[in-house]
Design an enzyme around this catalytic site. Structure first.
Site, PDB file in Angstrom:
ATOM      1  N   GLY A 126      73.313 -34.975 -50.618  1.00 22.29           N
ATOM      2  CA  GLY A 126      72.796 -35.843 -51.291  1.00 22.29           C
ATOM      3  C   GLY A 126      72.081 -36.975 -50.853  1.00 22.29           C
ATOM      4  O   GLY A 126      71.708 -37.901 -51.340  1.00 22.29           O
ATOM      5  N   SER A 141      71.799 -31.329 -48.642  1.00 21.46           N
ATOM      6  CA  SER A 141      70.481 -31.803 -48.562  1.00 21.46           C
ATOM      7  C   SER A 141      69.521 -30.619 -48.106  1.00 21.46           C
ATOM      8  O   SER A 141      68.528 -30.534 -47.400  1.00 21.46           O
ATOM      9  CB  SER A 141      70.064 -32.883 -47.997  1.00 21.46           C
ATOM     10  OG  SER A 141      70.794 -33.991 -48.211  1.00 21.46           O
ATOM     11  N   GLY A 196      72.655 -28.327 -53.796  1.00 26.46           N
ATOM     12  CA  GLY A 196      73.014 -29.311 -54.998  1.00 26.46           C
ATOM     13  C   GLY A 196      71.693 -29.403 -55.670  1.00 26.46           C
ATOM     14  O   GLY A 196      70.915 -28.745 -56.426  1.00 26.46           O
ATOM     15  N   GLY A 197      70.861 -30.658 -55.532  1.00 26.90           N
ATOM     16  CA  GLY A 197      69.883 -31.007 -56.361  1.00 26.90           C
ATOM     17  C   GLY A 197      68.682 -30.382 -56.333  1.00 26.90           C
ATOM     18  O   GLY A 197      67.881 -30.027 -57.666  1.00 26.90           O
ATOM     19  N   GLU A 239      83.574 -33.273 -53.442  1.00 31.25           N
ATOM     20  CA  GLU A 239      83.426 -34.593 -54.696  1.00 31.25           C
ATOM     21  C   GLU A 239      84.556 -34.337 -55.163  1.00 31.25           C
ATOM     22  O   GLU A 239      85.364 -35.479 -55.917  1.00 31.25           O
ATOM     23  CB  GLU A 239      82.286 -34.455 -55.645  1.00 31.25           C
ATOM     24  CG  GLU A 239      80.891 -34.898 -54.778  1.00 31.25           C
ATOM     25  CD  GLU A 239      79.698 -34.486 -55.422  1.00 31.25           C
ATOM     26  OE1 GLU A 239      78.572 -34.525 -54.802  1.00 31.25           O
ATOM     27  OE2 GLU A 239      79.733 -33.620 -56.429  1.00 31.25           O
ATOM     28  N   HIS A 251      85.176 -28.420 -53.568  1.00 29.21           N
ATOM     29  CA  HIS A 251      83.835 -29.252 -53.218  1.00 29.21           C
ATOM     30  C   HIS A 251      84.281 -30.843 -52.803  1.00 29.21           C
ATOM     31  O   HIS A 251      85.405 -31.209 -53.328  1.00 29.21           O
ATOM     32  CB  HIS A 251      82.993 -29.323 -54.380  1.00 29.21           C
ATOM     33  CG  HIS A 251      81.716 -30.013 -53.958  1.00 29.21           C
ATOM     34  ND1 HIS A 251      81.228 -31.316 -54.030  1.00 29.21           N
ATOM     35  CD2 HIS A 251      80.420 -29.170 -53.696  1.00 29.21           C
ATOM     36  CE1 HIS A 251      80.031 -31.387 -53.766  1.00 29.21           C
ATOM     37  NE2 HIS A 251      79.456 -30.240 -53.540  1.00 29.21           N
ATOM     38  N   GLU A 253      79.952 -27.992 -45.793  1.00 27.21           N
ATOM     39  CA  GLU A 253      79.290 -29.178 -46.439  1.00 27.21           C
ATOM     40  C   GLU A 253      79.573 -30.663 -45.812  1.00 27.21           C
ATOM     41  O   GLU A 253      80.554 -30.851 -46.044  1.00 27.21           O
ATOM     42  CB  GLU A 253      79.061 -29.297 -48.116  1.00 27.21           C
ATOM     43  CG  GLU A 253      78.583 -28.080 -48.550  1.00 27.21           C
ATOM     44  CD  GLU A 253      78.446 -28.249 -49.975  1.00 27.21           C
ATOM     45  OE1 GLU A 253      77.338 -28.455 -50.600  1.00 27.21           O
ATOM     46  OE2 GLU A 253      79.577 -28.743 -50.889  1.00 27.21           O
ATOM     47  N   ASN A 285      74.599 -25.548 -57.190  1.00 27.35           N
ATOM     48  CA  ASN A 285      75.623 -26.400 -57.683  1.00 27.35           C
ATOM     49  C   ASN A 285      74.733 -27.398 -58.811  1.00 27.35           C
ATOM     50  O   ASN A 285      74.310 -28.342 -58.114  1.00 27.35           O
ATOM     51  CB  ASN A 285      76.660 -26.985 -56.897  1.00 27.35           C
ATOM     52  CG  ASN A 285      77.693 -27.907 -57.317  1.00 27.35           C
ATOM     53  OD1 ASN A 285      77.874 -27.772 -58.650  1.00 27.35           O
ATOM     54  ND2 ASN A 285      78.401 -28.557 -56.610  1.00 27.35           N
ATOM     55  N   TRP A 286      74.976 -27.218 -60.011  1.00 31.65           N
ATOM     56  CA  TRP A 286      74.130 -28.186 -60.816  1.00 31.65           C
ATOM     57  C   TRP A 286      74.976 -29.438 -60.877  1.00 31.65           C
ATOM     58  O   TRP A 286      74.318 -30.430 -61.647  1.00 31.65           O
ATOM     59  CB  TRP A 286      73.972 -27.469 -61.970  1.00 31.65           C
ATOM     60  CG  TRP A 286      72.541 -26.712 -62.145  1.00 31.65           C
ATOM     61  CD1 TRP A 286      72.035 -26.143 -61.125  1.00 31.65           C
ATOM     62  CD2 TRP A 286      71.969 -26.205 -63.333  1.00 31.65           C
ATOM     63  NE1 TRP A 286      71.096 -25.361 -61.427  1.00 31.65           N
ATOM     64  CE2 TRP A 286      70.782 -25.532 -62.867  1.00 31.65           C
ATOM     65  CE3 TRP A 286      71.905 -26.378 -64.736  1.00 31.65           C
ATOM     66  CZ2 TRP A 286      69.776 -24.958 -63.561  1.00 31.65           C
ATOM     67  CZ3 TRP A 286      71.084 -25.996 -65.299  1.00 31.65           C
ATOM     68  CH2 TRP A 286      69.919 -25.167 -64.983  1.00 31.65           C
ATOM     69  N   LYS A 287      76.137 -29.471 -60.734  1.00 28.67           N
ATOM     70  CA  LYS A 287      77.007 -30.475 -60.953  1.00 28.67           C
ATOM     71  C   LYS A 287      77.120 -31.179 -62.423  1.00 28.67           C
ATOM     72  O   LYS A 287      76.844 -30.345 -63.121  1.00 28.67           O
ATOM     73  CB  LYS A 287      76.641 -31.816 -59.867  1.00 28.67           C
ATOM     74  CG  LYS A 287      76.642 -31.189 -58.342  1.00 28.67           C
ATOM     75  CD  LYS A 287      76.573 -32.344 -57.212  1.00 28.67           C
ATOM     76  CE  LYS A 287      76.554 -31.915 -55.920  1.00 28.67           C
ATOM     77  NZ  LYS A 287      76.446 -32.760 -54.833  1.00 28.67           N
TER      78      LYS A 287
END
Length: 248
Positions: free
Chosen positions: A169, A208, A229-230, A95, A93, A163, A9-11
């Site tokens: 993150g 993470s 994610g990142g 967020e 998600h 998650e 997920n590049w967000k």
């Protein structure tokens, strides 16, 4: 047998120059033994889907509107995502739930829209740190799962991503015992709500995940992959996760 899935997920990150990372990832895994999915911002769906060529990398979106069309300025409908080259979409998600006030009922409506458009819905669930410390993690996630999954969901139409909000993150990762407890709980919940599809629906862990901890996480029963994610933004960081999943 459930096929493993490494999803990224590049967000709200990435640009056209990032297609070089996608190319590098495809070259590192020309014939992956697991499913690979990247969900970039909507502006990059078409470029990413176009440049992958014959590589089996799937491209997804990060959200969709519950309706297929209409007067909804700024929103994107699932059929539009499909036309742009997406084959999957993330819904619910944490967020989106927190920043946009999305309820589980809204998440289910979005998942249903994804199904109508022929998209795989990656349905996210997870508890906050406060909810876990209060001993309510299973209760909260169970309620989210029950209210977010559309009736008739199958292994072909839905993936569930657990998650823990406190691990996204932050560098914190749930312990393997915590992950195992939650994934086992989710599998049993699916057997009650979707008995015919329960053993076919993939369960991903997110929070993470890195190359350094991926193998340990993937060894946990009922962990069928990860929503990353990142670490999915570069081939250097995402490739070791794919490799670890291939060896799980």
């Amino acid at each position: 047998m459930r096929r493993k899935l490494a999803a990224g997920n590049w967000k709200m990150n990435g640009s056209l120059s990032a297609m070089a990372e996608v190319q590098a990832l495809c070259e590192a895994h020309p014939e992956p033994k697991v499913d690979m999915l990247l969900c970039p911002p909507a502006t990059l769906i078409w470029p990413m889907a176009s440049m992958r060529g014959e590589h089996p990398l799937a491209v997804g979106a990060q959200d969709c509107h519950p309706e297929d069309k209409g007067a909804h300025t700024g929103d994107i409908a699932a059929p539009m995502l499909r036309e742009a080259g997406a084959t999957a979409v993330i819904v619910g998600h944490s967020e989106r739930r927190a920043d946009h006030g999305e309820s589980s009922e809204t998440v289910r409506a979005k998942a249903e829209a994804a199904h109508r458009a022929g998209l795989l819905a990656v349905v996210c669930v997870g508890e906050t740190l406060e909810e876990r410390e209060a001993g309510r993690a299973l209760e909260v996630v169970g309620e989210q799962l029950a209210a977010s999954l559309p009736p008739g969901s199958t292994g072909e139409t839905v993936v569930v991503a657990y998650e823990p909000v406190w691990a996204i993150g932050t560098g914190k990762v749930a312990g393997t015992e915590e992950i195992g407890e939650m994934h086992g709980f989710l599998r049993e919940a699916l057997r009650k709500s979707h008995p015919e599809a329960a053993d076919a629906i993939r369960l991903l862990y997110g929070g993470s995940v890195k190359g350094s901890n991926a193998a340990e996480i993937f060894a946990v029963p009922d962990v069928d992959g990860a929503l990353v994610g990142g670490a999915s933004l570069t081939a250097e960081q995402f490739s070791p996760i794919v490799t670890a999943l291939e060896g799980a």
